[in-house]
Design an enzyme around this catalytic site. Sequence first.
Site, short mmCIF file in Angstrom:
data_model
loop_
_atom_site.label_atom_id
_atom_site.label_comp_id
_atom_site.label_asym_id
_atom_site.label_seq_id
_atom_site.Cartn_x
_atom_site.Cartn_y
_atom_site.Cartn_z
N SER A 199 89.75 32.87 7.84
CA SER A 199 90.84 31.82 7.53
C SER A 199 91.77 32.93 6.77
O SER A 199 91.29 33.94 6.12
CB SER A 199 90.09 30.96 6.30
OG SER A 199 91.34 30.33 5.80
N TYR A 213 85.00 28.24 -0.84
CA TYR A 213 85.69 28.33 0.66
C TYR A 213 86.17 29.70 0.95
O TYR A 213 85.84 30.52 1.89
CB TYR A 213 86.51 27.24 0.90
CG TYR A 213 87.10 27.20 2.40
CD1 TYR A 213 86.20 26.81 3.22
CD2 TYR A 213 88.26 27.61 2.90
CE1 TYR A 213 86.66 26.76 4.81
CE2 TYR A 213 88.71 27.94 3.91
CZ TYR A 213 87.71 27.18 5.06
OH TYR A 213 88.42 27.43 6.30
P1 NAD Z 1 86.03 20.58 12.32
O1 NAD Z 1 85.38 19.90 11.21
O2 NAD Z 1 87.05 19.79 13.10
O3 NAD Z 1 84.83 21.01 13.37
C1 NAD Z 1 83.75 21.55 12.70
C2 NAD Z 1 82.49 21.36 13.70
O4 NAD Z 1 81.60 22.15 13.30
C3 NAD Z 1 82.12 19.84 13.62
O5 NAD Z 1 82.17 19.32 14.87
C4 NAD Z 1 80.73 20.05 12.74
O6 NAD Z 1 79.80 18.85 13.42
C5 NAD Z 1 80.34 21.29 13.36
N1 NAD Z 1 79.34 21.70 12.26
C6 NAD Z 1 79.45 21.71 10.91
N2 NAD Z 1 78.34 22.19 10.24
C7 NAD Z 1 77.63 22.55 11.27
C8 NAD Z 1 76.41 23.09 11.22
N3 NAD Z 1 75.74 23.31 9.97
N4 NAD Z 1 75.70 23.45 12.28
C9 NAD Z 1 76.38 23.10 13.52
N5 NAD Z 1 77.77 22.71 13.60
C10 NAD Z 1 78.29 22.17 12.46
O7 NAD Z 1 86.56 21.98 11.77
P2 NAD Z 1 88.00 22.78 12.28
O8 NAD Z 1 89.04 22.32 11.43
O9 NAD Z 1 88.28 22.85 13.71
O10 NAD Z 1 87.41 24.33 11.51
C11 NAD Z 1 86.39 25.08 12.60
C12 NAD Z 1 86.55 26.45 11.65
O11 NAD Z 1 87.69 26.91 11.64
C13 NAD Z 1 85.85 26.38 10.40
O12 NAD Z 1 85.24 27.67 10.26
C14 NAD Z 1 86.84 26.45 9.43
O13 NAD Z 1 86.56 26.88 8.29
C15 NAD Z 1 88.04 27.42 10.11
N6 NAD Z 1 89.36 27.00 9.91
C16 NAD Z 1 89.76 25.93 10.06
C17 NAD Z 1 91.21 25.74 9.50
C18 NAD Z 1 91.92 24.42 9.61
O14 NAD Z 1 93.05 24.31 8.91
N7 NAD Z 1 91.46 23.62 10.57
C19 NAD Z 1 91.92 26.95 8.80
C20 NAD Z 1 91.15 28.10 8.76
C21 NAD Z 1 90.08 28.23 9.16
#
Ligand code: NAD
Length: 258
Positions: free
Chosen positions: A141, A154
């Site tokens: 991130s 985070y």
């Molecule tokens: P999201 O919440 O839409 O999806 C995350 C998925 O991970 C969900 O389907 C959840 O069921 C699954 N999950 C959570 N814990 C789990 C576990 N212990 N074992 C297996 N599956 C698990 O999230 P997103 O926004 O698509 O983010 C995905 C990644 O990208 C994350 O690592 C997040 O930190 C990173 N990220 C997101 C953003 C953003 O703005 N959305 C920005 C930077 C980084």
Amino acid sequence: MFRLDNKVAVVTGGASGIGLEISRSFAKQGATVHIFELNMDQAEREADLIIAAGGQAYIHKVDVSKQAQVRKAIDKINQVQAIDILVNNAGIAHIGTAETTTEEDLDKIYNINIKGVYNCIHCVIPHFKKNGGGSIINLASVAATVAVPDRFAYSMAKGAVYTMTMQVAKDFVKENIRCNSISPARIHTPFVDGFIASKYPGKEAEVFQQLSETQPIGRMGKPAEVAAMAVYLASDEAAFLTGTDYLIDGGFVKLNTP
Ligand code: NAD
């Protein structure tokens, strides 16, 4: 270019948001996708849609924070198909400073966002070595490298993912294992909608607008924009790329000058 035919990929958290778009894009490019998820109803629905669109997708109930579950699923897949690509995408959000973050919250973030990434890498590396190599893509991130208010646990976790990426790339470069990370700024996913709804009830639209404007480009990113980078990093065209973090941030890190 960027085809993934005959490649086998594991995408953790691959049924929602960024992970879902990575699963869809990988399948579209010809890969067989194995989704590791907690939310099996959603995983089943999304895998069915991928298959209906002509792709190949399988789902596995795996909590990435539990090494035994990760090992069992990875070993099971490898009995049938050699895994070529691991995308460590599963992650959870947290809001708080060092003062307001509880010990329980810190442990939870550590277990999923740091140990979950390690668990998957730890269990896949022996297979990658036996199979002649592989590509690991970690979701870090912008919070890994710049301070974002109120994101103590985070940011700490994403900093660990950022450094883990370089360390793994260094240790296994001779084994033909590449490891890179992607650092998005705000991407519009259920992850973002969820924390806005829980932390700012009644002010959702206002906060959504504020968060959009923190990217100099003036909007949040789209999951498909992150997935495109993941497709590239997983492809043979990216064979010369390892140990690097790629920002996808609408100018967040380099253009937000005071
Ligand atoms: P999201 O919440 O839409 O999806 C995350 C998925 O991970 C969900 O389907 C959840 O069921 C699954 N999950 C959570 N814990 C789990 C576990 N212990 N074992 C297996 N599956 C698990 O999230 P997103 O926004 O698509 O983010 C995905 C990644 O990208 C994350 O690592 C997040 O930190 C990173 N990220 C997101 C953003 C953003 O703005 N959305 C920005 C930077 C980084």
